[in-house]
Scaffold this active site. Structure first.
Site, PDB file in Angstrom:
ATOM      1  N   TYR A  16      -6.532  -2.948   7.862  1.00  0.00           N
ATOM      2  CA  TYR A  16      -5.976  -3.226   6.692  1.00  0.00           C
ATOM      3  C   TYR A  16      -4.566  -2.645   6.678  1.00  0.00           C
ATOM      4  CZ  TYR A  16      -5.017  -2.221   1.504  1.00  0.00           C
ATOM      5  OH  TYR A  16      -4.510  -1.874   0.301  1.00  0.00           O
ATOM      6  N   SER A  74       0.950  -1.332  -0.042  1.00  0.00           N
ATOM      7  CA  SER A  74      -0.028   0.125   0.057  1.00  0.00           C
ATOM      8  C   SER A  74       0.912   1.192   0.057  1.00  0.00           C
ATOM      9  CB  SER A  74      -0.902  -0.041   1.236  1.00  0.00           C
ATOM     10  OG  SER A  74      -1.541   1.254   1.391  1.00  0.00           O
TER      11      SER A  74
END
Length: 285
Positions: free
Chosen positions: A151, A138
């Protein structure tokens, strides 16, 4: 040079684009996804007709499924040159509003799923004394944000796996890279692909309007930047191709692809690496 490439999570988004892009360049692509005979049957058929593509059933959250997929692939092709861990799931909500079971499900896919594929592919790569593993993490893998803590925690874990394995696997010439995307208009972010969001609404209500307003402000800002910088998901597929084409031994540990960050992501990566080097010397010297 033509490579044999195994990609997870190819039913949509980055994974599908990677499959199309790499196959078009002449690489053999094993496109892994769940539900090839069910919910993803249509896209499985779509990819299967492409030259150089073989679609295979794999659920990265299931030990037996991962083992079988890699056994079949290695039996047919003899080796896997590149593994791309792209399968993942996102989710939104206050940390306190997540049940532990919901967080566990997210880690089964985002974190343990990566460990499963590593364990399935490493014996053959070590034998070949060659390999490349690309893990999609990410753009915020170096820090975190509210409303997405589980997450980002799972992606932090993958960053740790990648960084540690880079040293452990050095003697076998197996390189490890994380691609750090920013915010892109994929099914994961536009709401069309179900995520694992917080599942305790009674807790969310106790946070009141302020939390809702903060979340809306954050989401609106990200969506505005997405449009402003014309974030095209093809950039990630092209980045994967660029990494594969780099000479062995020259690939970076982290490969950020986030125009919105305007270079601050690379700056952060460089600063962290330099500080880590000095930190370790305190222990080693």
């Amino acid at each position: 040079m033509r490579k044999k490439i195994f990609i997870t999570g190819t039913s949509s988004g980055f994974g599908k684009l990677m499959t199309q892009t790499l196959a078009a360049e002449g690489h053999i692509v094993i496109a892994g996804m769940r539900g090839t005979q069910g919910k993803n049957r249509k896209v499985a058929e779509e990819l299967s007709v492409l030259a150089n593509v073989e679609v295979t059933e794999i659920d990265v959250a299931d030990d037996a499924s991962v083992s079988l997929a890699f056994e079949k692939t290695l039996s047919k092709y003899g080796s896997i040159d590149v593994l791309i861990n792209n399968a993942g799931v996102t989710g939104y909500g206050l940390l306190e509003s997540y049940s532990l079971d919901q967080i566990r499900q997210m880690f089964e896919i985002n974190f343990y799923g990566v460990l499963r594929t590593y364990q399935a592919v490493l014996p053959s790569m070590r034998k070949a004394k060659s390999g490349l593993v690309i893990n999609v993490t990410s753009g915020a893998s170096g820090h975190t944000l509210p409303f997405m803590i589980p997450y980002f925690a799972s992606k932090f874990g993958v960053e740790s796996i990648t960084e540690g394995l880079q040293d452990e696997l050095k003697q076998f010439n197996i390189e490890n890279v994380t691609i750090q995307p920013g915010v892109y208009p994929t099914e994961m972010n536009d709401g069309s692909k179900a995520g694992l969001s917080s599942d305790k609404p009674e807790i969310t209500l106790q946070y009141g309007d302020q939390a809702a307003q903060d979340f809306i402000a954050l989401a609106s800002g990200l969506l505005r930047k997405l449009t402003e910088f014309n974030m095209n998901p093809q950039i990630i597929a092209d980045g994967v191709l660029a990494l594969i084409n780099m000479p062995a031994g020259t690939r970076p540990l982290r490969f950020p692809l986030d125009a919105i960050a305007q270079g601050t992501d690379q700056e952060f990566i460089n600063a962290r690496a330099e500080i880590k080097s000095r930190w370790l010397k305190k222990y080693i010297d």
